[in-house]
Design an enzyme around this catalytic site. Structure first.
Site, PDB file in Angstrom:
ATOM      1  N   ARG A  72      46.196  -0.366 -20.377  1.00 38.18           N
ATOM      2  CA  ARG A  72      46.315  -1.743 -19.896  1.00 38.18           C
ATOM      3  C   ARG A  72      46.035  -2.716 -21.029  1.00 38.18           C
ATOM      4  NH1 ARG A  72      43.468  -1.159 -13.865  1.00 38.18           N
ATOM      5  NH2 ARG A  72      44.778   0.625 -13.286  1.00 38.18           N
ATOM      6  N   ARG A  97      35.773  -1.857 -19.826  1.00 34.87           N
ATOM      7  CA  ARG A  97      37.136  -2.385 -19.830  1.00 34.87           C
ATOM      8  C   ARG A  97      37.826  -2.001 -21.122  1.00 34.87           C
ATOM      9  NH1 ARG A  97      38.996  -6.035 -16.337  1.00 34.87           N
ATOM     10  NH2 ARG A  97      36.884  -6.482 -15.656  1.00 34.87           N
ATOM     11  N   GLU A 148      33.080  -2.208  -9.971  1.00 32.25           N
ATOM     12  CA  GLU A 148      34.187  -1.430  -9.413  1.00 32.25           C
ATOM     13  C   GLU A 148      34.392  -0.114 -10.161  1.00 32.25           C
ATOM     14  OE1 GLU A 148      37.952  -3.512  -9.302  1.00 32.25           O
ATOM     15  OE2 GLU A 148      39.037  -1.615  -9.280  1.00 32.25           O
ATOM     16  N   SER A 159      39.413   1.825  -6.477  1.00 31.93           N
ATOM     17  CA  SER A 159      40.098   0.864  -5.639  1.00 31.93           C
ATOM     18  C   SER A 159      41.085   1.656  -4.791  1.00 31.93           C
ATOM     19  CB  SER A 159      40.822  -0.139  -6.535  1.00 31.93           C
ATOM     20  OG  SER A 159      41.243  -1.244  -5.792  1.00 31.93           O
ATOM     21  N   ARG A 214      34.342   4.839 -16.332  1.00 27.04           N
ATOM     22  CA  ARG A 214      33.298   4.096 -15.629  1.00 27.04           C
ATOM     23  C   ARG A 214      32.310   5.049 -14.955  1.00 27.04           C
ATOM     24  NH1 ARG A 214      36.097  -1.477 -13.208  1.00 27.04           N
ATOM     25  NH2 ARG A 214      36.816  -2.203 -15.255  1.00 27.04           N
TER      26      ARG A 214
END
Length: 431
Positions: free
Chosen positions: A264, A279, A351, A354, A392
């Site tokens: 990403r 991130r 988070e 999801s 994560r």
RNA sequence: GGAGAGAUGGCUGAGUGGCUGAAAGCGCGCCCCUGCUAAGGGUGUAUAGAGUUAAAUCUAUCGAGGGUUCGAAUCCCUCUCUCUCCGCCA
């Protein structure tokens, strides 16, 4: 994409539902507005064009028959010269209108499900429950823990590729791999998912099928000289394995789990989570994907969610379950549950998974259909979710299992995957 | 990267300019025949859009896009993919 017929029969209710995502969704220059006005225009041109084509086909057939019988067809031929030109001109106009309409339709987000709470952003998300006991003592940031242990190296990542890249070493690299295997085993052997391994590059059509394109090209890494992209999630290739297929009802539910790297550009998140592994431009993820009958979408979402939860609980990581409000929903989702893991250094939940139902939104885009009771094809429902994001998870383990002496205990469930290792210790201290 | 061959319905596979949305076979659905696991007969079997109470009917689709033509699965161009051989290579 949304259902085109509903656009005509149910526009008012749809617009109301879309407004919940934020007012700009239905603004005057919005895709929604364009689609509404282009729909009638496109249909008018199409009908007109089809009438001309019907005329052309009829006379062409006549010419063929006359010529076959040795008769004179010059009158028809002359007439057709004109008709054919008109037909071609109108056909082009009709196609342009269709392309414009389709583009608008592809840029309209999914309609939030009725059970989605109202709200503007993440602050309005609805907490459903918490599990586990959050650790409240002072814990260093994971990057400090990792660097002290010699298992995380951000400088080298930056040297090799740039910011937001990292290098894992020794037990850190092993832990990444252990998590991957642990999760896949669990989903494949216990939760009934068929494991798949897929390309990490997807073409434009595939990216459009799940909703990443045409709207979010800036978030993707595009390959130089090719109309292809690095995948931002396994959802893209796994769901699209079935693109343009008509499935038999007996084939459902289809359940796949897949490990892939994810890429990403994080174009819109400059300055956020700049340190550490939270991130990254590249991260590992095990993804769960289900294709089900439309009426079973939300049931399947609950089930899939429970599978992601099972991983967190097996690793004994405290988490919070959140029902995303309409304003915080992703473009393609009709309903999303986020799982947030406790990060003691930040004293908050972040988070880690999801899980979303997309209803028939992706099914329509990707042309994935299933026959209903009457044998008529209809778009399948798709559900997917992280099970879990591995980087994560690694961060959460470093922080939640950190010990005052600087070591990190390996969660029991992972120890077999770590060659029996029970604790990661600083090599320098050990000596 | 070089050379060649190919891409047709769920599958196999005909079809080289006109009545072909597409022969034939297989598979599958329904019906009939037959007392017995076999065989036979009939019939149906793409998707999307328009249209209809439902039909009828119309339009598009033979890898994708463009072109030639009154008319293209069939001719021309571009692209994508597959296969074979050569080269290179994890």
């Amino acid at each position: 994409m949304i259902d085109r017929k509903s656009l005509r029969t149910d526009a008012v209710a749809m617009e109301e539902a879309l407004k919940k995502r934020g007012i700009t969704t239905v603004a005057e220059d919005s895709a929604w507005f364009k689609a509404l006005s282009l729909d009638a225009e496109q249909r008018r041109l199409k009908t007109e064009s089809e009438n001309l084509q019907a005329d052309r086909n009829r006379v062409s057939k006549l010419i063929g028959m006359k010529k076959g019988a040795g008769e004179d067809a010059s009158a028809e031929l002359q007439h057709m010269g004109e008709v054919a030109k008109d037909a071609k001109r109108l056909d082009i106009k009709a196609k342009e209108a269709e392309a414009a309409f389709n583009l608008a339709l592809l840029e309209i987000p999914n309609i939030p499900h009725l059970s989605v709470p109202d709200g503007r952003d993440e602050n309005d998300n609805e907490e459903i429950r918490c599990w586990g006991k959050p650790r409240l003592d002072k814990v260093p940031d994971h990057w400090d823990i990792g660097e002290d242990l010699g298992i995380l190296d951000f400088d080298t990542g930056a040297k090799l590729a740039g910011s937001r890249f990292s290098v894992l070493k020794g037990a850190g690299a092993r832990l990444e791999r252990a998590l991957m295997q642990f999760m896949l085993d669990r989903h494949a052997d216990v939760h009934g998912y068929e494991e798949v391994w897929v390309p990490a590059i997807a073409n434009r059509k595939t990216m459009t099928g799940t909703g990443q394109l045409p709207k979010f090209e800036d978030d993707l890494y595009r390959l130089e000289g090719e109309d292809a992209f690095l995948i931002p999630t396994a959802e893209v290739p796994v769901t699209n394995m079935y693109q343009d297929m008509i499935l038999e009802a007996s084939q459902l539910p289809i359940k796949h789990c897949a490990y892939t790297p994810c890429f990403r550009r994080e174009a819109g998140s400059a300055g956020r989570d700049t340190r550490g592994m939270i991130r990254q431009h590249q991260f590992d993820k095990v993804e769960l994907v289900q294709l089900v009958q439309p009426e079973l979408a939300l049931t399947a979402l609950d089930e899939l969610l429970s599978h992601a939860i099972a991983i967190l609980e097996a690793l004994e990581l405290p988490y919070r379950l959140v029902n995303l409000c309409a304003g915080d929903l992703g473009f393609s989702a009709e309903k999303t549950f986020d799982l947030e893991v406790w990060l003691p250094s930040q004293n908050t939940y972040r988070e880690i998974s999801s899980c979303s139902s997309f209803g028939q939104f992706q099914g329509r885009r990707a042309g994935i259909r299933v026959r209903d009771g009457q044998g008529k094809p209809q778009a399948v429902a798709t559900i997917n979710g992280s099970g879990l994001a591995i980087g994560r998870t690694l961060v959460a383990i470093l922080e939640n299992y950190w010990n005052a002496d600087g070591s990190v205990t390996i969660p029991e469930a992972l120890q077999p995957y770590m060659g029996g290792l029970k604790q990661i210790q600083n090599k320098n201290i050990q000596k």
